[in-house]
Design an enzyme around this catalytic site. Structure first.
Site, PDB file in Angstrom:
ATOM      1  N   ARG A  26      13.941   8.460   9.802  1.00  0.00           N
ATOM      2  CA  ARG A  26      12.866   7.585   8.287  1.00  0.00           C
ATOM      3  C   ARG A  26      13.225   8.563   7.699  1.00  0.00           C
ATOM      4  O   ARG A  26      13.320   9.287   6.169  1.00  0.00           O
ATOM      5  CB  ARG A  26      11.866   8.277   8.030  1.00  0.00           C
ATOM      6  CG  ARG A  26      11.025   6.990   8.974  1.00  0.00           C
ATOM      7  CD  ARG A  26       9.586   5.874   8.043  1.00  0.00           C
ATOM      8  NE  ARG A  26       9.479   5.270   8.776  1.00  0.00           N
ATOM      9  CZ  ARG A  26       8.124   4.689   8.481  1.00  0.00           C
ATOM     10  NH1 ARG A  26       6.910   4.839   8.246  1.00  0.00           N
ATOM     11  NH2 ARG A  26       7.813   3.849   9.889  1.00  0.00           N
ATOM     12  N   ARG A  30      10.936   7.743   1.592  1.00  0.00           N
ATOM     13  CA  ARG A  30       9.960   8.462   0.640  1.00  0.00           C
ATOM     14  C   ARG A  30       9.866   9.901   0.765  1.00  0.00           C
ATOM     15  O   ARG A  30       9.504  10.512  -0.704  1.00  0.00           O
ATOM     16  CB  ARG A  30       8.566   7.887   1.375  1.00  0.00           C
ATOM     17  CG  ARG A  30       7.756   6.495   0.510  1.00  0.00           C
ATOM     18  CD  ARG A  30       6.842   6.220   0.738  1.00  0.00           C
ATOM     19  NE  ARG A  30       6.427   5.798   2.021  1.00  0.00           N
ATOM     20  CZ  ARG A  30       5.011   6.138   2.620  1.00  0.00           C
ATOM     21  NH1 ARG A  30       4.248   5.854   1.853  1.00  0.00           N
ATOM     22  NH2 ARG A  30       4.878   5.783   4.183  1.00  0.00           N
ATOM     23  N   ARG A  39      13.773   3.282  -5.828  1.00  0.00           N
ATOM     24  CA  ARG A  39      12.462   2.117  -5.908  1.00  0.00           C
ATOM     25  C   ARG A  39      11.946   1.426  -6.532  1.00  0.00           C
ATOM     26  O   ARG A  39      10.877   0.227  -6.778  1.00  0.00           O
ATOM     27  CB  ARG A  39      12.132   2.198  -4.555  1.00  0.00           C
ATOM     28  CG  ARG A  39      12.796   2.399  -3.062  1.00  0.00           C
ATOM     29  CD  ARG A  39      12.454   0.826  -3.018  1.00  0.00           C
ATOM     30  NE  ARG A  39      10.869  -0.218  -2.975  1.00  0.00           N
ATOM     31  CZ  ARG A  39      10.143   0.045  -1.379  1.00  0.00           C
ATOM     32  NH1 ARG A  39      10.599   1.201  -0.368  1.00  0.00           N
ATOM     33  NH2 ARG A  39       8.476  -0.514  -2.158  1.00  0.00           N
ATOM     34  N   ASP A  75      13.777  -2.306   7.012  1.00  0.00           N
ATOM     35  CA  ASP A  75      12.558  -2.734   7.911  1.00  0.00           C
ATOM     36  C   ASP A  75      13.017  -3.822   9.110  1.00  0.00           C
ATOM     37  O   ASP A  75      13.845  -4.818   9.028  1.00  0.00           O
ATOM     38  CB  ASP A  75      11.820  -3.001   7.028  1.00  0.00           C
ATOM     39  CG  ASP A  75      10.180  -3.043   7.512  1.00  0.00           C
ATOM     40  OD1 ASP A  75       9.738  -1.492   7.404  1.00  0.00           O
ATOM     41  OD2 ASP A  75       9.934  -3.679   8.690  1.00  0.00           O
ATOM     42  N   TYR A 152       2.459  -6.493  15.421  1.00  0.00           N
ATOM     43  CA  TYR A 152       2.253  -6.832  13.990  1.00  0.00           C
ATOM     44  C   TYR A 152       2.450  -8.431  13.752  1.00  0.00           C
ATOM     45  O   TYR A 152       1.302  -8.795  13.252  1.00  0.00           O
ATOM     46  CB  TYR A 152       3.569  -6.514  13.031  1.00  0.00           C
ATOM     47  CG  TYR A 152       4.014  -5.254  13.188  1.00  0.00           C
ATOM     48  CD1 TYR A 152       2.695  -4.479  12.434  1.00  0.00           C
ATOM     49  CD2 TYR A 152       4.726  -4.607  13.327  1.00  0.00           C
ATOM     50  CE1 TYR A 152       3.033  -3.158  12.030  1.00  0.00           C
ATOM     51  CE2 TYR A 152       5.067  -2.600  13.483  1.00  0.00           C
ATOM     52  CZ  TYR A 152       3.836  -2.632  12.893  1.00  0.00           C
ATOM     53  OH  TYR A 152       3.994  -0.887  11.866  1.00  0.00           O
TER      54      TYR A 152
END
Lengths: 353, 353
Positions: A26, A30, A39, A75, A152
């Site tokens: 990552r 962010r 973004r 992703d 998921y």
């Protein structure tokens, strides 16, 4: 063109490079203000499928931190979206599917999609841009492991202990194996697209594998993860969280050149379990990124010291960069690892200390 | 008055009772329609602090399933509420604190509250009602372990990897130890209230301990958990999720009479790690509660078979009852365990099979 002698690739080949390689799971994301700026107004999966944008986001942390690899910004559900599965990344929550895949009929329906039909052109274009810009530095492609994707998909979204996916293994093993096998093919297609466009290595993320009993991991999961990555043209890093109880199985019978270890297990213990023919990756505790520098520095040096027990070591965190991380701390860790690693390589008597 | 020879208490004393005892973590709660009906219009913490209501909710699953113990219906944050800390249980989310406890000053402020000042009269009244109603059947009191409480309190609510609480251990060990020590005292007061009102045993829940590296568990957590439960007047069950890597430490140097094991580690392996002077509790996989009965039955029998490796075994799930569980399945498991357990006790040649 990436340098075939780049530290990351040498470490994956089992040779201790002069400079200890480091990158961060990552790292693109962010924690970087330049990412947050870029973004604004773009949804996550749209960003992943816009080649210029995905490429720029991938490059940002390499420029800023001087890490030894880019990790492709995408992703794990992107190939599912490309397969026509209705999925969104809901901010603060995670991937949410319009229709959970729970019954045998659901599984039948989704697995009828031919993984070879996926249009991966946007992925390939983004990777080509990144590879051209990265120069010597290698790009790591990535994909989700079948169990984590299923966790998921069967639930329909994030869940704590992934009960529904784990239940399917025992309730309807036929459907489970069909679904996991299909997910392996989908992730493999996603990986192959990245490799064909120039990725020098790939990482398979099985973030939720730690919710499994070792017996279930071996019987219901490892064979599908192997199918996703075996006999690819580039080295494979295999990462999961909480996989200590079945760490040796994470080698996937030799399909993985490196195994990622979370912050729970010291790397020398991991190396003992894994053996001498695999590289270790990890395992700075993300919780320590907010500690005063002397505490964090001591921890990073300890991670490096323990990593010497393995044939080679790629420094990384034990899980992804937390969003609130101060990016300057990451840059400082990179400088420390590069500095400490080179001095270590130059003074062999320290290696055995 | 609970029977001192009740199967649960015999098992905790290390004697294999004639009937294998069973209860379920979260047996009192959302899986029961009679609970959902009773809770309409009442907030969670208000329900916990209304003696009649908490007592009735505690009794419901004992009546319905015929389990070998009641588990007091409450929440680990109840003693914090009693200490004047502003906290709510947000449905679908968990405990949320008005003010997270992050800085040294925050810790100073909260630990200035004297744990002995807590008014536990509502808890004691509820326990007295339950104990009178339960007759022979023992009641298990409970409390949260300091780390799991801190994981919520430092973060201000639920979190995945409890970074902030884990960071405090390394960033400011003085504050961490002050906070965890205070939480241990608060939980101890909560346990003592339940014991003085008639609870026959207690369980300390350290649900999030599995996020810790074993080294951190030993250095920063186990001493505080010990302080919460050592030298109480009743036997202690100590439970955590994902604690396989430091399971032996969960014995708390003998303070725990039983250690709860989640679904990941087979009980015979757990017994080997734990030794012969502690009872095991667990570890039916909650994911299998939705499986067809023959699959679930086989799993329960396997759990019982492996549990024979320990000095004694209390059957339970590997974590709490999922809210969507069919309560009839739980009743059927109780009947199976009681039936299988008695036949086993009656035919010693099967015991070693």
């Amino acid at each position: 063109m990436p340098d075939p002698d780049a530290p990351l690739l040498r470490a994956l080949a089992g040779v201790r490079p002069d400079r200890t390689p480091i990158w961060f799971m990552r790292q693109a994301g962010r924690s970087l203000p330049e990412y947050r700026e870029l973004r604004v107004g773009t949804r996550m999966l749209d960003a992943c499928l816009t080649p210029d944008l995905a490429a720029e986001i991938t490059l940002q942390p390499v420029r800023r931190h001087g890490v030894d690899a880019g990790i492709f910004f995408s992703d794990i559900v992107v190939p599912l979206r490309l397969a026509g599965v209705e999925v969104e990344i809901v901010p603060g929550r995670g991937p949410v599917f319009a229709a959970p895949v729970r019954s045998a009929a659901d599984v039948e329906r989704i697995t009828a999609i031919d993984p070879r039909s996926l249009d991966t052109s946007a992925i390939e274009e983004a990777v080509r841009i990144v590879v051209a810009e990265l120069g010597d530095t290698p790009l790591i492609g990535f994909a989700g492991a079948p169990f984590t994707l299923a966790a998921y998909l069967v639930e329909g979204g994030p869940s704590k202990e992934h009960l529904r996916a784990r239940a399917m293994m025992h309730t309807d093993p036929g459907s489970w194996n069909r679904l996991a096998g299909w997910l392996a093919s989908v992730s493999r297609v996603f990986l192959q697209a990245q490799i064909s466009a120039g990725a020098s290595a790939v990482q398979l993320f099985d973030s939720w594998a730690g919710s499994l009993a070792p017996h279930d991991y071996r019987g219901f999961v490892a064979p599908h993860s192997s199918a996703a990555v075996r006999a690819l043209d580039v080295p494979v890093i295999h990462f999961g969280v909480g996989t200590g109880p079945f760490l040796a199985d994470m080698r996937l019978d030799g399909a993985a050149s490196a195994v990622g270890v979370d912050w729970r297990m010291p790397l020398d213990e991991a190396a003992t379990v894994l053996g001498t023919d695999v590289t270790v990756q990890g395992n700075i505790d993300p919780a320590l990124l907010t500690a005063p520098w002397p505490v964090l520095e001591g921890h990073v040096r300890e991670v490096m010291r323990r990593g010497r027990a393995a044939r080679a070591h790629i420094v990384n965190l034990g899980h992804g960069v937390p969003p609130e991380t101060d990016p300057d701390v990451l840059s400082r860790i990179v400088a420390l690892v590069h500095d400490a690693g080179s001095r270590e390589a130059g003074s062999p008597e320290e290696v055995s200390s």
